[in-house]
Design an enzyme around this catalytic site. Structure first.
Site, short mmCIF file in Angstrom:
data_model
loop_
_atom_site.label_atom_id
_atom_site.label_comp_id
_atom_site.label_asym_id
_atom_site.label_seq_id
_atom_site.Cartn_x
_atom_site.Cartn_y
_atom_site.Cartn_z
N SER A 1 -59.38 -105.50 121.28
CA SER A 1 -60.32 -104.73 122.13
C SER A 1 -61.38 -104.04 121.27
O SER A 1 -62.54 -103.94 121.68
CB SER A 1 -59.59 -103.73 123.02
OG SER A 1 -59.02 -102.70 122.27
N ARG B 1 -49.04 -112.86 98.81
CA ARG B 1 -50.21 -112.24 99.44
C ARG B 1 -51.51 -112.72 98.82
O ARG B 1 -52.51 -112.87 99.48
CB ARG B 1 -50.14 -110.71 99.34
CG ARG B 1 -49.09 -110.10 100.23
CD ARG B 1 -49.13 -108.57 100.19
NE ARG B 1 -48.00 -108.04 100.92
CZ ARG B 1 -48.00 -107.81 102.23
NH1 ARG B 1 -49.06 -108.05 102.94
NH2 ARG B 1 -46.92 -107.32 102.84
N ARG C 1 -52.12 -106.65 108.27
CA ARG C 1 -51.65 -107.10 106.96
C ARG C 1 -52.11 -106.09 105.92
O ARG C 1 -53.28 -105.67 105.95
CB ARG C 1 -52.23 -108.46 106.56
CG ARG C 1 -51.89 -109.60 107.46
CD ARG C 1 -50.42 -109.92 107.49
NE ARG C 1 -49.87 -110.38 106.22
CZ ARG C 1 -48.57 -110.48 105.99
NH1 ARG C 1 -47.70 -110.14 106.92
NH2 ARG C 1 -48.13 -110.92 104.83
N LEU D 1 -53.51 -105.31 102.47
CA LEU D 1 -54.34 -106.09 101.54
C LEU D 1 -54.05 -105.64 100.11
O LEU D 1 -53.86 -104.45 99.85
CB LEU D 1 -55.82 -105.90 101.89
CG LEU D 1 -56.20 -106.44 103.28
CD1 LEU D 1 -57.56 -105.91 103.72
CD2 LEU D 1 -56.19 -107.97 103.30
N ASN E 1 -62.36 -99.77 108.09
CA ASN E 1 -61.19 -99.92 108.96
C ASN E 1 -61.23 -98.83 110.02
O ASN E 1 -61.81 -97.76 109.80
CB ASN E 1 -59.92 -99.76 108.11
CG ASN E 1 -58.64 -99.89 108.94
OD1 ASN E 1 -58.52 -100.78 109.77
ND2 ASN E 1 -57.69 -98.98 108.74
N HIS F 1 -58.60 -96.47 112.29
CA HIS F 1 -57.21 -96.03 112.31
C HIS F 1 -57.02 -95.04 113.46
O HIS F 1 -57.84 -94.12 113.62
CB HIS F 1 -56.86 -95.37 110.96
CG HIS F 1 -55.44 -94.92 110.90
ND1 HIS F 1 -54.39 -95.80 110.70
CD2 HIS F 1 -54.88 -93.70 111.04
CE1 HIS F 1 -53.26 -95.13 110.71
NE2 HIS F 1 -53.52 -93.86 110.91
N ASP G 1 -54.93 -96.39 104.39
CA ASP G 1 -55.55 -95.40 105.29
C ASP G 1 -56.06 -94.18 104.53
O ASP G 1 -55.89 -93.03 104.99
CB ASP G 1 -54.55 -94.96 106.37
CG ASP G 1 -54.07 -96.12 107.22
OD1 ASP G 1 -54.84 -97.08 107.41
OD2 ASP G 1 -52.91 -96.07 107.69
N GLU H 1 -61.98 -95.11 120.35
CA GLU H 1 -62.15 -96.06 119.23
C GLU H 1 -63.30 -97.01 119.51
O GLU H 1 -64.12 -97.30 118.62
CB GLU H 1 -60.86 -96.86 119.00
CG GLU H 1 -59.71 -96.06 118.43
CD GLU H 1 -58.47 -96.93 118.18
OE1 GLU H 1 -58.61 -98.03 117.64
OE2 GLU H 1 -57.37 -96.49 118.55
C1 GRF Z 1 -56.13 -99.92 117.50
O1 GRF Z 1 -55.55 -98.73 117.94
C2 GRF Z 1 -56.49 -99.78 116.05
O2 GRF Z 1 -56.95 -98.51 115.71
C3 GRF Z 1 -55.17 -100.04 115.39
O3 GRF Z 1 -54.61 -101.11 116.13
C4 GRF Z 1 -55.12 -101.06 117.46
C5 GRF Z 1 -55.75 -102.40 117.72
O4 GRF Z 1 -56.14 -102.54 119.04
N1 GRF Z 1 -55.31 -100.28 114.00
P1 GRF Z 1 -57.11 -103.73 119.46
O5 GRF Z 1 -56.53 -105.03 118.92
O6 GRF Z 1 -58.46 -103.46 118.87
O7 GRF Z 1 -57.13 -103.71 120.95
#
Ligand code: GRF
Length: 197
Positions: free
Chosen positions: A15, A68, A94, A96, A110, A112, A148, A177
């Site tokens: 999403s 990896r 994953r 990295l 990223n 989070h 993170d 997000e």
């Molecule tokens: C989100 O909450 C993102 O912050 C976390 O995993 C979730 C992924 O959701 N790392 P989507 O696949 O973007 O719907």
């Protein structure tokens, strides 16, 4: 200003990826998202990307087992073949290696689902509730070898409500997000192109 060829790496529903693809389709957006990569063949985000006309590729981590570096070499081949210059991780599950991260240092971000530095790692919503936090949210940050941990680009906050459970709280954070990531990706890419000679 030329748009920066960008890849989104994800592992699931995608999403956040979809929110970024929508943003990238608007005039003047600085990231040209031309590739989506999933390490899981069953990721729902793959079909979403293709339905928006964006190439979606699977680099399955499983055949590489514990190696990896070999997985990341295959990933790097896919990115290099498309001339990718920037990576947005969006639910890419994953870890990295420092080698891959240093290759992309300053060109990989990223998202989070917590107000970093609080709650690095998994289960952030349940942990925010268990801690009795009044506020929770999400963070977009530069990726560094420590999980993170990189410099924060932007954050969005939501209040924790009295009747929240982890599921309801996660849904409200996820909505933030989607808004945060599109502006943070644009800001990160613009900072990069502004710094270029
Ligand atoms: C989100 O909450 C993102 O912050 C976390 O995993 C979730 C992924 O959701 N790392 P989507 O696949 O973007 O719907």
């Amino acid at each position: 200003m030329s748009r920066v060829p960008t890849a989104v790496l994800m592992s699931g529903g995608g999403s956040n990826m979809d929110a970024l693809l929508q943003a990238a389709a608007t005039p003047g957006y600085p990231a040209d998202i031309r590739l989506v990569v999933s390490n899981r063949p069953d990721a729902g985000g793959l079909a979403k990307a293709r339905s928006r006309g964006v190439e979606a590729v699977v680099v399955d981590h499983r055949p590489f087992g514990a190696n990896r570096e070999a997985f990341e070499a295959a990933l790097q081949d896919v990115l290099a073949a498309r001339g990718i210059g920037f990576i947005a991780l969006a639910g890419f599950m994953r870890i990295l290696t420092p080698g891959f991260v240093s290759l992309w240092r300053g060109r990989m971000i990223n998202i989070h689902p917590s107000l970093l530095p609080r709650f690095k790692g998994l289960d952030t919503h349940a942990r925010a509730l268990a801690a009795g936090d009044a506020e929770h949210g999400c963070t977009v940050h530069w990726v560094t070898p420590e999980l993170d941990d990189g410099e924060i680009i932007a954050q969005a906050r939501v209040p924790v409500l009295q009747d929240d459970d982890a599921h309801r709280l996660a849904a409200r954070v996820l909505a933030e997000e989607h808004k945060l990531y599109r502006t943070a990706l644009a800001a990160a890419v613009r900072s990069l192109t502004a710094a270029a000679p």
